[in-house]
Design a protein around this motif. Structure first.
Motif, PDB file in Angstrom:
ATOM      1  N   ASP A 232       0.862  -1.187   0.000  1.00  0.00           N
ATOM      2  CA  ASP A 232       0.000   0.000   0.000  1.00  0.00           C
ATOM      3  C   ASP A 232       0.895   1.233   0.000  1.00  0.00           C
ATOM      4  OD1 ASP A 232      -1.916   1.916   0.262  1.00  0.00           O
ATOM      5  OD2 ASP A 232      -2.896   1.029   2.008  1.00  0.00           O
TER       6      ASP A 232
ATOM      7  N   LEU B  48      -4.149  -4.488  -0.865  1.00  0.00           N
ATOM      8  CA  LEU B  48      -3.032  -3.616  -0.489  1.00  0.00           C
ATOM      9  C   LEU B  48      -2.568  -3.956   0.922  1.00  0.00           C
ATOM     10  CD1 LEU B  48      -4.540  -0.322  -1.961  1.00  0.00           C
ATOM     11  CD2 LEU B  48      -2.968  -1.946  -3.047  1.00  0.00           C
TER      12      LEU B  48
ATOM     13  N   SER C 178      -7.577  -2.209  -4.370  1.00  0.00           N
ATOM     14  CA  SER C 178      -7.266  -0.933  -5.033  1.00  0.00           C
ATOM     15  C   SER C 178      -8.533  -0.133  -5.321  1.00  0.00           C
ATOM     16  CB  SER C 178      -6.484  -1.181  -6.318  1.00  0.00           C
ATOM     17  OG  SER C 178      -7.312  -1.768  -7.298  1.00  0.00           O
TER      18      SER C 178
END
Ligand SMILES: Cc1ncc(COP(=O)(O)O)c(C=O)c1O
Length: 287
Positions: free
Chosen positions: A139, A172, A182
């Motif tokens: 992330d 993530l 996402s």
């Protein structure tokens, strides 16, 4: 019928619709957005989307003087003008147009854009039976991903990595913790308990996420809002994802590893029936 867009009060052909090059959304991602599902001509969960939009505008101190009622009317006018029964409504509001300078401009009127795109929700119902694969990615986003801004490069790169790997989505990771996808929220089920990352600044509070929690609790299922690790996800009984464009999809593989049997699990399948029943209740839509 030509595709139409809404720009600052005017509905016009999409091909001609434009914003000034010094729109702050373009230069700084100084803009927020919403994506709403429209089924059988009706907007799903309109009020929660509007509430989130208002909250995001307030977080960024963007003034937007239009009242909810007239704004809803404009959105519905655009949907009707485009003539699609099943579509996605995209709404983007930037701080406005101003000479480039990082600090807020003294006086700028927000730029409001809406577009509509035909969408096949039936494919999502069909995917309930097949499920989808996800991969994981770090992330890399900023630290206020609870605000739905157009600054989506971290999301874009993660989604592209998923596409390149033949997967539907990228989950993530922050260290070992799975935060969200996402463009979707991430869920696992273990020993009958439904687990998803808590809201706060580290995930987007998804509208579909909230609906799912309400439906699960109404069905007497236990929902735990707590961080979970990738190892927990791989050892889960079931996994799934939620979003406006995919109200619920079973996740059957993570990074190439099958989850349990590698097929959609029974609780996810049941939740899927409830999710689509709720869609039908709100909009009258039938698969
Ligand atoms: C990062 C992220 N998480 C979760 C979601 C799901 O949110 P919603 O259910 O409101 O579509 C989205 C939707 O775009 C998203 O971009």
């Amino acid at each position: 019928m030509p595709q139409l867009a809404y720009v600052n009060g005017r509905i016009q052909p999409l091909a001609d619709a434009s914003l000034h090059v010094e729109d702050r959304g373009t230069q700084f991602a100084d803009a927020v957005y919403e994506v709403c599902a429209v089924l059988a001509g009706r907007i799903l969960d309109w009020q929660p989307h509007l509430d989130r939009l208002r909250r995001n505008l307030a977080e960024l101190s963007i003034d937007w003087p239009m009242a909810d009622g007239p704004f809803g009317l404009q959105a519905r006018r655009l949907i009707a003008a485009n003539g699609h029964e099943d579509c996605l409504l995209y709404i983007q509001i930037s701080r406005g147009t101003a000479r480039r300078d990082h600090a807020f401009p003294g006086a700028a009127a927000a730029n409001v854009v809406m577009t509509v795109r035909r969408f096949d929700f039936r494919q999502r119902v069909a995917q309930l039976a097949s499920g989808v694969a996800v991969i994981t990615q770090p992330d890399t986003r900023w630290r206020r991903v609870d605000i739905k801004t157009t600054g989506l490069l971290g999301n874009v790169l993660a989604k592209q990595a998923a596409r390149a790997a033949g997967a539907f989505e990228a989950w993530l990771l922050h260290g070992e913790t799975v935060r969200e996808g996402s463009s979707t929220n991430a869920w696992i089920i273990k020993d009958g308990r439904i687990i998803t990352h808590p809201t706060g600044t580290e995930i987007l509070p998804g509208i579909a996420r909230n609906s799912l929690i309400n439906l699960a609790q109404a069905a007497q299922l236990v929902v735990e809002e707590r961080p979970f690790t990738l190892a927990e996800a791989k050892a889960a009984d079931e996994a799934f994802l939620t979003s406006t464009t995919a109200p619920i999809l079973p996740v059957i593989r993570i990074d190439g590893q099958a989850i349990a049997s590698g097929r959609p699990g029974p609780i996810t399948t049941r939740l899927g029936e409830q999710v689509w029943a709720e869609v039908a209740r709100q909009t009258g839509w039938r698969a």
